[in-house]
Design a protein around this motif. Structure first.
Motif, PDB file in Angstrom:
ATOM      1  N   ARG A  68       0.852  -1.188   0.000  1.00  0.00           N
ATOM      2  CA  ARG A  68       0.000   0.000   0.000  1.00  0.00           C
ATOM      3  C   ARG A  68       0.889   1.241   0.000  1.00  0.00           C
ATOM      4  NH1 ARG A  68      -3.648  -3.315  -1.116  1.00  0.00           N
ATOM      5  NH2 ARG A  68      -5.506  -3.565   0.119  1.00  0.00           N
ATOM      6  N   ILE A  69       0.782   2.051  -1.050  1.00  0.00           N
ATOM      7  CA  ILE A  69       1.548   3.285  -1.179  1.00  0.00           C
ATOM      8  C   ILE A  69       0.554   4.444  -1.114  1.00  0.00           C
ATOM      9  CG2 ILE A  69       3.146   4.622  -2.590  1.00  0.00           C
ATOM     10  CD1 ILE A  69       4.314   1.926  -1.692  1.00  0.00           C
ATOM     11  N   ALA A  70       0.690   5.295  -0.117  1.00  0.00           N
ATOM     12  CA  ALA A  70      -0.294   6.343   0.150  1.00  0.00           C
ATOM     13  C   ALA A  70      -0.008   7.636  -0.611  1.00  0.00           C
ATOM     14  CB  ALA A  70      -0.350   6.616   1.652  1.00  0.00           C
ATOM     15  N   SER A  71      -0.845   8.605  -0.354  1.00  0.00           N
ATOM     16  CA  SER A  71      -0.830   9.897  -1.010  1.00  0.00           C
ATOM     17  C   SER A  71       0.492  10.633  -0.812  1.00  0.00           C
ATOM     18  CB  SER A  71      -1.972  10.735  -0.422  1.00  0.00           C
ATOM     19  OG  SER A  71      -2.028  11.999  -0.999  1.00  0.00           O
ATOM     20  N   GLN A  72       0.962  11.249  -1.883  1.00  0.00           N
ATOM     21  CA  GLN A  72       2.135  12.119  -1.900  1.00  0.00           C
ATOM     22  C   GLN A  72       3.429  11.440  -1.442  1.00  0.00           C
ATOM     23  OE1 GLN A  72       1.264  15.943  -0.169  1.00  0.00           O
ATOM     24  NE2 GLN A  72      -0.712  16.013  -1.165  1.00  0.00           N
ATOM     25  N   VAL A  73       3.514  10.134  -1.635  1.00  0.00           N
ATOM     26  CA  VAL A  73       4.769   9.407  -1.426  1.00  0.00           C
ATOM     27  C   VAL A  73       5.611   9.580  -2.682  1.00  0.00           C
ATOM     28  CG1 VAL A  73       5.762   7.073  -1.248  1.00  0.00           C
ATOM     29  CG2 VAL A  73       3.800   7.728   0.182  1.00  0.00           C
ATOM     30  N   THR A  74       6.926   9.731  -2.518  1.00  0.00           N
ATOM     31  CA  THR A  74       7.842   9.783  -3.647  1.00  0.00           C
ATOM     32  C   THR A  74       8.712   8.539  -3.634  1.00  0.00           C
ATOM     33  OG1 THR A  74       7.896  12.195  -3.730  1.00  0.00           O
ATOM     34  CG2 THR A  74       9.762  11.033  -4.728  1.00  0.00           C
ATOM     35  N   LEU A  75       8.717   7.817  -4.753  1.00  0.00           N
ATOM     36  CA  LEU A  75       9.577   6.643  -4.953  1.00  0.00           C
ATOM     37  C   LEU A  75      10.470   6.933  -6.144  1.00  0.00           C
ATOM     38  CD1 LEU A  75       6.859   3.861  -4.643  1.00  0.00           C
ATOM     39  CD2 LEU A  75       8.423   4.637  -2.875  1.00  0.00           C
ATOM     40  N   ARG A  76      11.801   6.827  -5.930  1.00  0.00           N
ATOM     41  CA  ARG A  76      12.758   7.109  -7.000  1.00  0.00           C
ATOM     42  C   ARG A  76      13.987   6.243  -6.794  1.00  0.00           C
ATOM     43  NH1 ARG A  76      14.255  12.729  -6.296  1.00  0.00           N
ATOM     44  NH2 ARG A  76      16.409  12.102  -6.170  1.00  0.00           N
ATOM     45  N   GLY A  77      14.542   5.692  -7.850  1.00  0.00           N
ATOM     46  CA  GLY A  77      15.737   4.858  -7.749  1.00  0.00           C
ATOM     47  C   GLY A  77      15.413   3.415  -8.056  1.00  0.00           C
ATOM     48  N   ASN A  78      16.051   2.511  -7.307  1.00  0.00           N
ATOM     49  CA  ASN A  78      15.846   1.066  -7.450  1.00  0.00           C
ATOM     50  C   ASN A  78      15.288   0.553  -6.134  1.00  0.00           C
ATOM     51  OD1 ASN A  78      17.117   0.783 -10.119  1.00  0.00           O
ATOM     52  ND2 ASN A  78      18.920   1.482  -9.023  1.00  0.00           N
ATOM     53  N   ILE A  79      14.032   0.179  -6.155  1.00  0.00           N
ATOM     54  CA  ILE A  79      13.325  -0.126  -4.913  1.00  0.00           C
ATOM     55  C   ILE A  79      12.713  -1.522  -4.990  1.00  0.00           C
ATOM     56  CG2 ILE A  79      11.411   0.566  -3.416  1.00  0.00           C
ATOM     57  CD1 ILE A  79      11.989   3.463  -4.426  1.00  0.00           C
ATOM     58  N   ILE A  80      12.933  -2.288  -3.925  1.00  0.00           N
ATOM     59  CA  ILE A  80      12.325  -3.608  -3.783  1.00  0.00           C
ATOM     60  C   ILE A  80      11.536  -3.598  -2.484  1.00  0.00           C
ATOM     61  CG2 ILE A  80      12.740  -6.080  -3.478  1.00  0.00           C
ATOM     62  CD1 ILE A  80      15.391  -5.661  -5.023  1.00  0.00           C
ATOM     63  N   MET A  81      10.272  -3.978  -2.557  1.00  0.00           N
ATOM     64  CA  MET A  81       9.423  -4.101  -1.369  1.00  0.00           C
ATOM     65  C   MET A  81       8.872  -5.505  -1.305  1.00  0.00           C
ATOM     66  SD  MET A  81       7.185  -0.630  -1.204  1.00  0.00           S
ATOM     67  CE  MET A  81       7.940   0.969  -1.362  1.00  0.00           C
ATOM     68  N   GLY A  82       8.921  -6.096  -0.128  1.00  0.00           N
ATOM     69  CA  GLY A  82       8.343  -7.417   0.073  1.00  0.00           C
ATOM     70  C   GLY A  82       6.829  -7.358   0.119  1.00  0.00           C
ATOM     71  N   ASP A  84       3.053  -7.235   1.994  1.00  0.00           N
ATOM     72  CA  ASP A  84       2.384  -6.623   3.153  1.00  0.00           C
ATOM     73  C   ASP A  84       3.132  -5.408   3.689  1.00  0.00           C
ATOM     74  OD1 ASP A  84       0.291  -8.630   3.201  1.00  0.00           O
ATOM     75  OD2 ASP A  84       1.845  -9.991   3.927  1.00  0.00           O
ATOM     76  N   VAL A  85       3.614  -4.556   2.794  1.00  0.00           N
ATOM     77  CA  VAL A  85       4.319  -3.320   3.170  1.00  0.00           C
ATOM     78  C   VAL A  85       3.347  -2.156   3.037  1.00  0.00           C
ATOM     79  CG1 VAL A  85       6.180  -1.731   2.502  1.00  0.00           C
ATOM     80  CG2 VAL A  85       6.564  -4.208   2.453  1.00  0.00           C
ATOM     81  N   SER A  86       3.394  -1.233   4.000  1.00  0.00           N
ATOM     82  CA  SER A  86       2.605  -0.008   3.875  1.00  0.00           C
ATOM     83  C   SER A  86       3.518   1.194   4.029  1.00  0.00           C
ATOM     84  CB  SER A  86       1.470   0.046   4.899  1.00  0.00           C
ATOM     85  OG  SER A  86       1.987   0.106   6.214  1.00  0.00           O
ATOM     86  N   VAL A  87       3.302   2.187   3.145  1.00  0.00           N
ATOM     87  CA  VAL A  87       4.057   3.431   3.159  1.00  0.00           C
ATOM     88  C   VAL A  87       3.040   4.561   3.260  1.00  0.00           C
ATOM     89  CG1 VAL A  87       5.721   4.866   1.941  1.00  0.00           C
ATOM     90  CG2 VAL A  87       5.826   2.369   1.693  1.00  0.00           C
ATOM     91  N   ASN A  88       3.108   5.313   4.349  1.00  0.00           N
ATOM     92  CA  ASN A  88       2.119   6.351   4.623  1.00  0.00           C
ATOM     93  C   ASN A  88       2.485   7.685   3.972  1.00  0.00           C
ATOM     94  OD1 ASN A  88      -0.183   5.460   6.482  1.00  0.00           O
ATOM     95  ND2 ASN A  88       1.601   4.366   7.256  1.00  0.00           N
ATOM     96  N   PRO A  89       1.536   8.654   3.985  1.00  0.00           N
ATOM     97  CA  PRO A  89       1.702   9.891   3.220  1.00  0.00           C
ATOM     98  C   PRO A  89       2.985  10.665   3.520  1.00  0.00           C
ATOM     99  CG  PRO A  89      -0.550   9.711   3.986  1.00  0.00           C
ATOM    100  CD  PRO A  89       0.227   8.593   4.642  1.00  0.00           C
ATOM    101  N   LEU A  90       3.421  11.389   2.483  1.00  0.00           N
ATOM    102  CA  LEU A  90       4.527  12.336   2.550  1.00  0.00           C
ATOM    103  C   LEU A  90       5.881  11.705   2.829  1.00  0.00           C
ATOM    104  CD1 LEU A  90       2.633  15.123   4.506  1.00  0.00           C
ATOM    105  CD2 LEU A  90       3.143  15.087   2.052  1.00  0.00           C
ATOM    106  N   THR A  91       6.032  10.433   2.496  1.00  0.00           N
ATOM    107  CA  THR A  91       7.300   9.731   2.677  1.00  0.00           C
ATOM    108  C   THR A  91       8.088   9.762   1.376  1.00  0.00           C
ATOM    109  OG1 THR A  91       6.543   8.343   4.484  1.00  0.00           O
ATOM    110  CG2 THR A  91       8.271   7.424   3.099  1.00  0.00           C
ATOM    111  N   ASN A  92       9.416   9.876   1.480  1.00  0.00           N
ATOM    112  CA  ASN A  92      10.323   9.799   0.332  1.00  0.00           C
ATOM    113  C   ASN A  92      11.189   8.562   0.472  1.00  0.00           C
ATOM    114  OD1 ASN A  92       9.746  12.359  -0.984  1.00  0.00           O
ATOM    115  ND2 ASN A  92      10.680  13.299   0.800  1.00  0.00           N
ATOM    116  N   ILE A  93      11.197   7.720  -0.549  1.00  0.00           N
ATOM    117  CA  ILE A  93      12.090   6.557  -0.610  1.00  0.00           C
ATOM    118  C   ILE A  93      12.864   6.696  -1.910  1.00  0.00           C
ATOM    119  CG2 ILE A  93      12.266   4.048  -0.647  1.00  0.00           C
ATOM    120  CD1 ILE A  93       9.537   3.958   0.788  1.00  0.00           C
TER     121      ILE A  93
END
Length: 165
Positions: A68-82, A84-93
């Motif tokens: 689950r990727i929430a509102s206004q999250v930024t994902l950039r680069g090379n990302i691996i998620m297993g 049942d992962v949750s990422v809440n608003p306004l997070t940068n990965i």
């Protein structure tokens, strides 16, 4: 915000309360994932939810099931998620980041799996190479609100990183 239709309000709510999203009932999720597969080199396991206003600009991304990727999250680069992962608003990965199964990431978290070189004092920081050791976040970990994680960090399984750390 109060001049929204019921459907618009419901869509905005799901962008923040992603755990409530029944992905099978959301036709725009298919379109979002098709665009990201073509343009962000992304793959998705079953039952993933990506908020429509997520900034998803990866070189490659592999998301497991029930992510689950929430509102206004930024994902950039090379990302691996297993799974049942949750990422809440306004997070940068950003950068090279690996996230294990069952990880919870609270709001306003900063995860930077890269760094600027600073070996040469005769050059501006902007003119020096970018380096990346990457970040590894173990299974079952909870990352509290406002946490910053920098390049080269590994967090073990079942850890809790306190808010603001």
């Amino acid at each position: 915000m109060h001049n929204l239709t019921d459907e618009e309000w419901k869509a905005k709510k799901l962008s923040v309360a992603t755990w409530e999203a029944n992905v099978a009932e959301l036709p725009q999720q298919k379109i979002i994932k098709e665009v990201l597969a073509r343009n962000a080199n992304a793959t998705f396991g079953p039952n993933c939810y990506i908020a429509p206003d997520c900034n998803f600009f990866t070189d490659s991304a592999r998301l497991g099931r029930n992510v689950r990727i929430a509102s206004q999250v930024t994902l950039r680069g090379n990302i691996i998620m297993g799974n049942d992962v949750s990422v809440n608003p306004l997070t940068n990965i950003i950068g090279n980041v690996k996230i294990g199964n069952a990880v919870r990431i609270a709001s306003s978290v900063q995860i930077f799996g890269f760094n600027h070189g600073f070996e040469r004092v005769d050059k501006f920081i902007k003119d020096q190479p970018i380096t990346s050791k990457g970040i590894d976040i173990g299974e079952g970990t909870w990352i509290g609100a406002g946490v910053s994680i920098v390049d080269g960090v590994s967090i073990g399984n079942n850890s809790v990183v306190a808010a603001g750390a």
